[in-house]
Scaffold this motif. Sequence first.
Motif, PDB file in Angstrom:
ATOM      1  N   SER A   1      -4.589   0.991  -5.895  1.00 54.59           N
ATOM      2  CA  SER A   1      -3.787   0.297  -4.896  1.00 54.59           C
ATOM      3  C   SER A   1      -2.470  -0.210  -5.487  1.00 54.59           C
ATOM      4  O   SER A   1      -2.422  -0.610  -6.648  1.00 54.59           O
ATOM      5  CB  SER A   1      -4.568  -0.911  -4.340  1.00 54.59           C
ATOM      6  N   PRO A   2      -1.426  -0.243  -4.672  1.00 52.26           N
ATOM      7  CA  PRO A   2      -0.191  -0.901  -5.125  1.00 52.26           C
ATOM      8  C   PRO A   2      -0.446  -2.388  -5.338  1.00 52.26           C
ATOM      9  O   PRO A   2      -1.397  -2.951  -4.795  1.00 52.26           O
ATOM     10  CB  PRO A   2       0.777  -0.683  -3.948  1.00 52.26           C
TER      11      PRO A   2
ATOM     12  N   LEU B   1       5.945  -0.610   3.074  1.00 51.81           N
ATOM     13  CA  LEU B   1       4.525  -0.508   2.771  1.00 51.81           C
ATOM     14  C   LEU B   1       3.688  -0.597   4.047  1.00 51.81           C
ATOM     15  O   LEU B   1       2.692   0.132   4.204  1.00 51.81           O
ATOM     16  CB  LEU B   1       4.128  -1.634   1.806  1.00 51.81           C
ATOM     17  N   ALA B   2       4.098  -1.451   4.979  1.00 52.97           N
ATOM     18  CA  ALA B   2       3.351  -1.604   6.227  1.00 52.97           C
ATOM     19  C   ALA B   2       3.381  -0.333   7.061  1.00 52.97           C
ATOM     20  O   ALA B   2       2.440  -0.048   7.812  1.00 52.97           O
ATOM     21  CB  ALA B   2       3.915  -2.779   7.034  1.00 52.97           C
TER      22      ALA B   2
ATOM     23  N   THR C   1      -9.807   0.869  -3.026  1.00 56.09           N
ATOM     24  CA  THR C   1     -10.391  -0.442  -2.774  1.00 56.09           C
ATOM     25  C   THR C   1      -9.971  -1.082  -1.464  1.00 56.09           C
ATOM     26  O   THR C   1     -10.542  -2.097  -1.069  1.00 56.09           O
ATOM     27  CB  THR C   1     -10.025  -1.408  -3.920  1.00 56.09           C
ATOM     28  N   MET C   2      -8.969  -0.538  -0.781  1.00 59.72           N
ATOM     29  CA  MET C   2      -8.461  -1.139   0.442  1.00 59.72           C
ATOM     30  C   MET C   2      -8.805  -0.274   1.653  1.00 59.72           C
ATOM     31  O   MET C   2      -8.815   0.957   1.569  1.00 59.72           O
ATOM     32  CB  MET C   2      -6.935  -1.304   0.366  1.00 59.72           C
ATOM     33  N   ALA C   3      -9.064  -0.929   2.779  1.00 59.39           N
ATOM     34  CA  ALA C   3      -9.350  -0.184   3.992  1.00 59.39           C
ATOM     35  C   ALA C   3      -8.115   0.570   4.474  1.00 59.39           C
ATOM     36  O   ALA C   3      -8.208   1.699   4.931  1.00 59.39           O
ATOM     37  CB  ALA C   3      -9.840  -1.139   5.086  1.00 59.39           C
ATOM     38  N   ASP C   4      -6.934  -0.072   4.358  1.00 61.57           N
ATOM     39  CA  ASP C   4      -5.669   0.560   4.733  1.00 61.57           C
ATOM     40  C   ASP C   4      -4.535  -0.333   4.234  1.00 61.57           C
ATOM     41  O   ASP C   4      -4.767  -1.363   3.596  1.00 61.57           O
ATOM     42  CB  ASP C   4      -5.579   0.775   6.257  1.00 61.57           C
ATOM     43  N   ASN C   5      -3.302   0.054   4.516  1.00 59.48           N
ATOM     44  CA  ASN C   5      -2.152  -0.704   4.024  1.00 59.48           C
ATOM     45  C   ASN C   5      -2.088  -2.109   4.609  1.00 59.48           C
ATOM     46  O   ASN C   5      -1.645  -3.049   3.941  1.00 59.48           O
ATOM     47  CB  ASN C   5      -0.854   0.049   4.335  1.00 59.48           C
ATOM     48  N   LEU C   6      -2.529  -2.275   5.851  1.00 59.24           N
ATOM     49  CA  LEU C   6      -2.514  -3.605   6.448  1.00 59.24           C
ATOM     50  C   LEU C   6      -3.504  -4.524   5.744  1.00 59.24           C
ATOM     51  O   LEU C   6      -3.272  -5.729   5.630  1.00 59.24           O
ATOM     52  CB  LEU C   6      -2.824  -3.520   7.944  1.00 59.24           C
TER      53      LEU C   6
ATOM     54  N   PHE D   1      -7.612  -4.014 -15.057  1.00 61.77           N
ATOM     55  CA  PHE D   1      -8.866  -4.211 -14.333  1.00 61.77           C
ATOM     56  C   PHE D   1      -9.239  -2.950 -13.566  1.00 61.77           C
ATOM     57  O   PHE D   1      -8.497  -2.531 -12.666  1.00 61.77           O
ATOM     58  CB  PHE D   1      -8.734  -5.369 -13.350  1.00 61.77           C
ATOM     59  N   PRO D   2     -10.385  -2.331 -13.854  1.00 63.14           N
ATOM     60  CA  PRO D   2     -10.756  -1.099 -13.140  1.00 63.14           C
ATOM     61  C   PRO D   2     -10.894  -1.300 -11.636  1.00 63.14           C
ATOM     62  O   PRO D   2     -10.617  -0.382 -10.862  1.00 63.14           O
ATOM     63  CB  PRO D   2     -12.099  -0.733 -13.778  1.00 63.14           C
TER      64      PRO D   2
END
Length: 606
Positions: A405-406, A570-571, A579-584, A399-400
Amino acid sequence: MCGIAGWIDFSRDLTLERQTVEAMTASLHRRGPDSDGVWLAPHIALGHRRLAIVDLEGGKQPMVVHPRSTGAPVVLTYSGEVYNFRELRAQLTARGHRFETVSDTEVLLHAYLEWGAAFVDHLTGMFAFAIWDAGREELLLVRDRLGVKPLYYHVYDGGLLFGSEPKAILANPLFTARTSEDKLPILFNPRLSMPWETPFTDLRQVQPGHMVRFDRAGAHETPYWRLVSREHHDDTVTTAARVREILEDVVVHQLIADVPLCTLLSGGLDSSAITALAAAHQPPGLRSFSVDFQGADDDFRATALRPERDTPFALAAAAHLGVEHTSLMLDPEALPGVVPETLLARDTPSLGQFDSSMYLLFRAIRERSTVALSGEAADEVFGGYPWFFNQDTVWGDTFPWLGNSPRLTDCLAPDVRARIRPDDDERDRYATLRARVPRLPGESGLQARMREVLHLSLQGPLVYLLDRKDRMSMAVGLEVRVPFCDHTLLEYVWNVPWKMKVADGREKSLLRAAVADLLPAEVLERRKSAYPATFSPAHAKTVRAALDAVLDDGDSPLAGLLDVPKVRELAAGQGRMMTMADNLHLLLPLIEVDRWMRGYHVSLTA
């Protein structure tokens, strides 16, 4: 906009089950705060909660008609809006039908009497409804073409339960809240869900563009609409003009309401275009709203999906268009406090700060308006996300929209991973949805791949966003309309070649060309920026504490399922993700799944 619920069972007398049916219906009171109704017959029970938008005095439900041909009742419980109901009413009147109200509900019933199940082909709008035809002893469940309005159902031996939200089905003692390990991938990333899938065992969604028939032979789900790929023959100028024509007609139809109406204006291309068209066809005084966070001047961090803040652009667009704008400034520390409300609105794991801020925004809007127009879905229809323009994601064999992201399933304990094989699960889901792409014979290369990429984005990611908007708005009795989800617009734009969609070398070139005369330059040229996130250190501290509490709690429903050192590693990181704002942000589902399983007493099976 409303909430619907019901129960059909050919082996019991449901007239004796009024209390249960009323409980199912009452669970949806936030979706319909204005009135309620229940209709019972020996084998069928229908419930309705109403948010009155059109024909405030008429249109009460469930609504019943008795066709002359059989005299057997046909009963409707309906959620949503059919925007072409006035045109349909005129057609049906010409065919001899007579109406007692001016509601779209009555039009739907008479359309069914005239055309049978094929009446869905005549509807334009967002809807989820159930029709009981006593003469045929058949229940028909229908969901709109893009799945703007939700509809869930549970089939058991001899019967079926349905509702706008899982809570209606959970209110019936025949259904038990359970999940299983093989659902962990969609619990950790809801965008991976198949169109029919939910986190609950034995609970399905009616798929977008589908209908479910239930009779004495059981349940049968069939599509009534799907995208079709055809050659596009219009040139670029003609195509942009046609997009403008369709979009303007869509907005005009979606302005119909007997209650106050506003727009959601982020200052991006999509919402600004909708607001401009609405302002051109509304009396003076149109209001618009956006959301931002206290302290964002210091806290904001640019990311690929959120390169800049909305507020300056929203104010510029509002000033240019002459609308009265309110930017709701939220305290980031207040977001965790409404998570119980957002969880109750969803019945599935919350999305953390994104649900909370949207809920607070909609709650504030509801004090002044009952209907809001949104720019949702333009990115999926016209091609607006960063992963459409990154060659690694475009040509990757998955999925593109997952970007770089992990996978949160990488944080599962090794024995759990061995049992559910999440990597294989992701590949199977990708292959299943890719096989559904409506292809154009002879198409190849980038054009063929972008057709796949766009279609994949119209599946899980769009449903995920529409679901969030529906749940958070209906939790406060606000109806949100989404003009870019109009199927006529989608059918036209779907077949526009990719090179024309990015004719000026940027995202959404076609939409930009179609509305170029309506917007100020800074808004027209603005890059895609997703729904706002807070980067407040105080909020991050609260999330970290909640995550630590889950990881340290041996009684957590997730205990034994996670590789705790890997989660902590990861935290502690701060990798840049598309695609994510940050790891949290990535790890939020661990907190929310824990809350959901505790709050709904969800049992887990292997």
